[in-house]
Design an enzyme around this catalytic site. Structure first.
Site, PDB file in Angstrom:
ATOM      1  N   SER A  30       1.300  -5.508  -4.211  1.00 21.32           N
ATOM      2  CA  SER A  30       2.313  -5.248  -3.178  1.00 21.32           C
ATOM      3  C   SER A  30       2.144  -6.084  -1.920  1.00 21.32           C
ATOM      4  O   SER A  30       1.184  -5.903  -1.187  1.00 21.32           O
ATOM      5  CB  SER A  30       2.267  -3.784  -2.720  1.00 21.32           C
ATOM      6  N   HIS A  61       7.543  -6.347  -4.611  1.00 21.04           N
ATOM      7  CA  HIS A  61       6.851  -7.034  -5.700  1.00 21.04           C
ATOM      8  C   HIS A  61       7.751  -8.146  -6.219  1.00 21.04           C
ATOM      9  O   HIS A  61       8.773  -7.869  -6.856  1.00 21.04           O
ATOM     10  CB  HIS A  61       6.574  -6.082  -6.862  1.00 21.04           C
ATOM     11  N   HIS A  83       3.931  -2.368 -13.701  1.00 24.43           N
ATOM     12  CA  HIS A  83       3.252  -1.080 -13.510  1.00 24.43           C
ATOM     13  C   HIS A  83       3.617  -0.116 -14.630  1.00 24.43           C
ATOM     14  O   HIS A  83       4.734  -0.150 -15.154  1.00 24.43           O
ATOM     15  CB  HIS A  83       3.681  -0.440 -12.188  1.00 24.43           C
ATOM     16  N   TYR A  85       4.250   2.955 -14.135  1.00 26.01           N
ATOM     17  CA  TYR A  85       5.333   3.836 -13.664  1.00 26.01           C
ATOM     18  C   TYR A  85       6.718   3.196 -13.799  1.00 26.01           C
ATOM     19  O   TYR A  85       7.745   3.869 -13.689  1.00 26.01           O
ATOM     20  CB  TYR A  85       5.098   4.300 -12.220  1.00 26.01           C
ATOM     21  N   GLU A  86       6.755   1.897 -14.048  1.00 28.92           N
ATOM     22  CA  GLU A  86       8.051   1.249 -14.267  1.00 28.92           C
ATOM     23  C   GLU A  86       8.565   1.508 -15.684  1.00 28.92           C
ATOM     24  O   GLU A  86       9.677   1.120 -16.024  1.00 28.92           O
ATOM     25  CB  GLU A  86       7.944  -0.257 -14.025  1.00 28.92           C
ATOM     26  N   MET A 211      -1.916   2.762  -8.103  1.00 30.10           N
ATOM     27  CA  MET A 211      -1.109   2.884  -9.321  1.00 30.10           C
ATOM     28  C   MET A 211      -1.167   1.629 -10.193  1.00 30.10           C
ATOM     29  O   MET A 211      -0.216   1.347 -10.923  1.00 30.10           O
ATOM     30  CB  MET A 211       0.352   3.175  -8.942  1.00 30.10           C
ATOM     31  N   SER A 212      -2.245   0.887 -10.118  1.00 31.79           N
ATOM     32  CA  SER A 212      -2.260  -0.373 -10.876  1.00 31.79           C
ATOM     33  C   SER A 212      -3.679  -0.821 -11.207  1.00 31.79           C
ATOM     34  O   SER A 212      -4.635  -0.071 -11.060  1.00 31.79           O
ATOM     35  CB  SER A 212      -1.578  -1.474 -10.052  1.00 31.79           C
ATOM     36  N   ASN A 235      -2.930   2.943   3.640  1.00 30.56           N
ATOM     37  CA  ASN A 235      -2.616   4.257   4.238  1.00 30.56           C
ATOM     38  C   ASN A 235      -3.778   5.205   3.991  1.00 30.56           C
ATOM     39  O   ASN A 235      -4.604   4.970   3.110  1.00 30.56           O
ATOM     40  CB  ASN A 235      -1.348   4.831   3.581  1.00 30.56           C
ATOM     41  N   HIS A 246       6.749   4.378   1.210  1.00 31.18           N
ATOM     42  CA  HIS A 246       6.520   3.033   0.663  1.00 31.18           C
ATOM     43  C   HIS A 246       6.730   1.944   1.716  1.00 31.18           C
ATOM     44  O   HIS A 246       5.987   0.974   1.777  1.00 31.18           O
ATOM     45  CB  HIS A 246       7.437   2.802  -0.550  1.00 31.18           C
TER      46      HIS A 246
HETATM   47  N1  HPA Z   1      -1.531   6.407  -3.587  1.00 30.05           N
HETATM   48  C1  HPA Z   1      -1.245   5.687  -4.684  1.00 30.05           C
HETATM   49  N2  HPA Z   1      -0.934   4.406  -4.658  1.00 30.05           N
HETATM   50  C2  HPA Z   1      -0.894   3.804  -3.470  1.00 30.05           C
HETATM   51  C3  HPA Z   1      -1.174   4.482  -2.281  1.00 30.05           C
HETATM   52  C4  HPA Z   1      -1.505   5.861  -2.353  1.00 30.05           C
HETATM   53  O1  HPA Z   1      -1.777   6.538  -1.340  1.00 30.05           O
HETATM   54  N3  HPA Z   1      -1.060   3.580  -1.281  1.00 30.05           N
HETATM   55  C5  HPA Z   1      -0.719   2.392  -1.847  1.00 30.05           C
HETATM   56  N4  HPA Z   1      -0.615   2.524  -3.172  1.00 30.05           N
END
Ligand code: HPA
Length: 272
Positions: A30, A61, A83, A85-86, A211-212, A235, A246
């Protein structure tokens, strides 16, 4: 169609466009893909045009495969990744790693944005990945083993190469960049974690969640590629501060970009 036949089709396509031998593969997460702008004598191809590649569907992305010279190394760089999740299968997500292997890559650098679980981490920190927890329940090596690439039961006891990590730490200190180190835990997403899941992640030893990357790393290790992983802590993880969005994550990665680029370039100088 068999994996090897697909790979041969992709290779033929890429080689006709000037992709040659690869020293190192890079998969940039990202907002971190700008490093590609610094590559010399570049071949740049949209994923949409590459046989057997998927399309990236997420804002932030890009979807571009880039080949060229960076810090004295021939690199094949993915600007944007696929990903779970995609909706892609593990085989589809990790296909580019098979391709890098076929092109001769000795190592793989994966980067991602991640939520900081370790209370000592703050957004905009860079975290060297020392190990991972594959919490997703899926494994990209499930199914018939690709014998040409590696063994049925690959060792994961040193997935993140110790020497590569030493090099990364040295590069960070040369550049005066703080580099924390920790364990990355893979959740499928796309929903962010709940506070309870983050407490669980911390309890079982995670320092960051994302997530990757874990599927790609497992496939790279299957073929004996040496792996370096770096997370941009974008974060505080769920429940540690406010809500998650996001667009905020993208804006923090924007800020991290300059030091991230310098660090990767310096690391590439030192890797063999
Ligand atoms: N959780 C999952 N994936 C993420 C996060 C998160 O807090 N921040 C950036 N990608």
């Amino acid at each position: 169609m068999k994996l090897i036949d697909k790979l041969n089709e992709t290779l033929t396509y890429l080689q006709a466009r000037g992709v040659g031998k690869v020293d190192l593969g890079l998969i940039l997460g990202s907002g971190l893909g700008e490093l590609a702008d610094e590559i010399n004598s570049t071949v740049r191809i949209d994923y949409a045009n590459i046989p057997h590649f998927q399309k990236t569907t997420v804002t932030g992305h890009a979807g571009c495969l880039i080949y060229g010279e960076l810090s004295g190394k021939q690199v094949l760089l993915m600007q944007g990744r696929f990903h779970f999740y995609e909706g892609y299968s593990m085989a589809e997500i990790t296909y580019p790693v098979r391709l890098m292997t076929k092109l001769g890559a000795r190592g793989l650098i994966v980067t991602n944005a991640a939520g900081g679980v370790n209370a000592a981490f703050k957004p905009s920190d860079l975290m060297l990945i020392s190990d991972h927890i594959n919490y997703n329940g899926q494994n990209p090596l499930i199914g018939e083993n690709a014998e040409a690439f590696g063994t049925r039961f690959p060792d994961m006891s040193a997935a993140y190469d110790k020497e590569y990590r030493q090099i990364a730490k040295k590069a960070a200190s040369q550049l005066d960049i703080d580099l924390v180190e920790g364990i990355y835990m893979f959740f499928s997403g796309p929903s962010y974690e709940t506070p309870a899941e983050i407490r669980f992640a911390r309890t079982i030893g995670a320092d960051a969640v994302g997530m990757s990357s874990v599927p790609e790393v497992i496939v790279a290790r299957h073929s004996g590629l040496r792996v370096l992983g770096i997370s941009a802590i974008s974060n505080y993880a769920s429940g540690m501060q406010g809500t998650l969005d996001h667009s905020e994550i993208i804006s923090i990665t924007e800020k991290i970009k300059p030091k991230f680029k310098e660090l990767i370039k310096q690391i590439l100088e030192e890797l063999d």
